[in-house]
Design an enzyme around this catalytic site. Structure first.
Site, mmCIF file in Angstrom:
data_model
loop_
_atom_site.group_PDB
_atom_site.id
_atom_site.type_symbol
_atom_site.label_atom_id
_atom_site.label_comp_id
_atom_site.label_asym_id
_atom_site.label_seq_id
_atom_site.Cartn_x
_atom_site.Cartn_y
_atom_site.Cartn_z
ATOM 1 N N HIS A 1 39.186 34.682 44.776
ATOM 2 C CA HIS A 1 38.598 33.654 45.657
ATOM 3 C C HIS A 1 37.855 32.453 45.092
ATOM 4 O O HIS A 1 38.105 31.213 45.586
ATOM 5 C CB HIS A 1 37.138 34.459 46.095
ATOM 6 N N HIS B 1 39.982 40.385 42.324
ATOM 7 C CA HIS B 1 39.719 40.118 43.613
ATOM 8 C C HIS B 1 38.591 38.684 43.586
ATOM 9 O O HIS B 1 39.013 37.808 44.428
ATOM 10 C CB HIS B 1 38.770 41.216 44.339
ATOM 11 N N GLU B 2 37.517 38.574 42.869
ATOM 12 C CA GLU B 2 36.798 37.681 42.896
ATOM 13 C C GLU B 2 37.343 36.451 42.348
ATOM 14 O O GLU B 2 37.061 35.261 42.835
ATOM 15 C CB GLU B 2 35.293 38.176 42.053
#
Length: 228
Positions: A29, A25-26
Site C-alpha cells: 500500500h 501487505h502494508e
C-alpha cells in the site's frame, strides 16, 4: 482456527507467517501510494520491514484465532495522488495482490517440499517444517486476500468501490458511516461461533473465507501438482 491443537511449533510458524504477510501487505500500500505521488507513508516512517510499525494487536489476534484479520493501516492521502481515482484503486488492490502472489508462490514451495519429503525420507522432519510453513503461508495470505476484498469500510474492497463511484453515492456513504460496525458484528459472530463451537452456518464471514479459500486452493493445486 488456522491450526488444530496447541502445538508450539505450529503457533510459532503461524505467528511468523502472520507477521510477514501483514508487513508485506502494508508495504505494498505504502509504496504504491508513493508511486502515485503520495509520500504520507514515507513521511510517517511506514515504508519499513520493521513489524512493529505495522502491528495491530486486534488484527493479529484475529489472524491467530479465527483465521482472518488485518494490520495497522498505512496512512494515505488521496489528495496527493496525481490521478486520484487511479491512485485510490491501485493503492487499494496493492496489498491483496501481494497476498495473492505470496499464496500462489507458497503453494508451489509447499508442493516442492512435500515432494522432497517423499524423495528424501531421511530429512523428513526438516522438510516437513518447511512444507508446514508454506502451508500456513497459503492459508493466511488467502484469508488476508478474501477478508480485505470485502466491500465494507475500512477494508480494501470498499476503497475499490470508492474509486469507481461518486463520493456522495448513497450506498457508499452508508458503508462509510456504518461499515466498521457491520464488520465488527461479523467478526464478533465469527469469534463467538469459534469459542462456543456453534454450527459453521451461523458464521457467514467464516463461511465466505472458507469456501473462497478452498476454491482457490483447488485451482492452485491443479496448477502446481503438474510439476510434482
Amino acid at each position: 482456527m488456522l491450526y488444530s491443537g496447541f502445538n508450539i511449533v505450529d503457533i510459532v510458524l503461524v505467528a511468523v507467517v502472520v507477521v510477514i504477510s501483514m508487513v508485506l501487505h502494508e508495504l505494498a500500500h505504502g509504496y504504491v501510494a508513493l508511486w502515485n505521488g503520495d509520500p504520507t507513508a514515507k513521511v510517517n516512517k511506514r515504508l519499513t520491514l520493521n513489524p512493529l510499525a505495522h502491528f495491530d494487536i486486534i488484527g493479529f489476534f484475529m489472524l491467530m484465532t479465527v483465521g482472518f484479520g488485518y494490520a495497522k493501516p498505512v496512512p494515505v492521502n488521496p489528495f496527493n495522488f496525481r490521478h486520484q481515482k487511479r491512485g485510490i484503486f491501485t493503492v487499494a488492490i496493492a496489498g491483496v495482490t501481494v497476498n495473492f502472489v505470496l499464496a500462489f508462490l507458497s503453494f508451489g514451495l509447499m508442493a516442492l517440499f512435500s515432494w522432497l519429503e517423499v524423495k528424501f525420507p531421511g530429512a523428513v522432519n526438516v522438510l516437513g517444517y518447511f512444507a508446514t510453513f508454506f502451508y500456513y503461508m497459503v492459508i493466511v495470505n488467502l484469508s488476508f486476500f478474501f477478508f480485505n476484498l470485502l466491500p465494507i469500510h475500512p477494508l480494501d474492497g470498499f476503497r475499490v468501490i470508492e474509486a469507481f463511484t461518486r463520493y456522495n453515492n448513497r450506498a457508499v456513504m452508508f458503508f462509510r458511516k456504518f461499515g466498521q460496525y457491520i464488520l465488527l458484528a461479523l467478526v464478533g459472530v465469527s469469534i463467538l461461533v469459534d469459542i462456543f463451537g456453534l454450527p459453521f452456518y451461523f458464521d457467514p464471514l467464516g463461511m465466505y473465507i472458507y469456501y473462497c479459500r478452498n476454491g482457490v486452493w483447488w485451482l492452485f493445486g491443479k496448477f502446481w501438482w503438474l510439476f510434482f
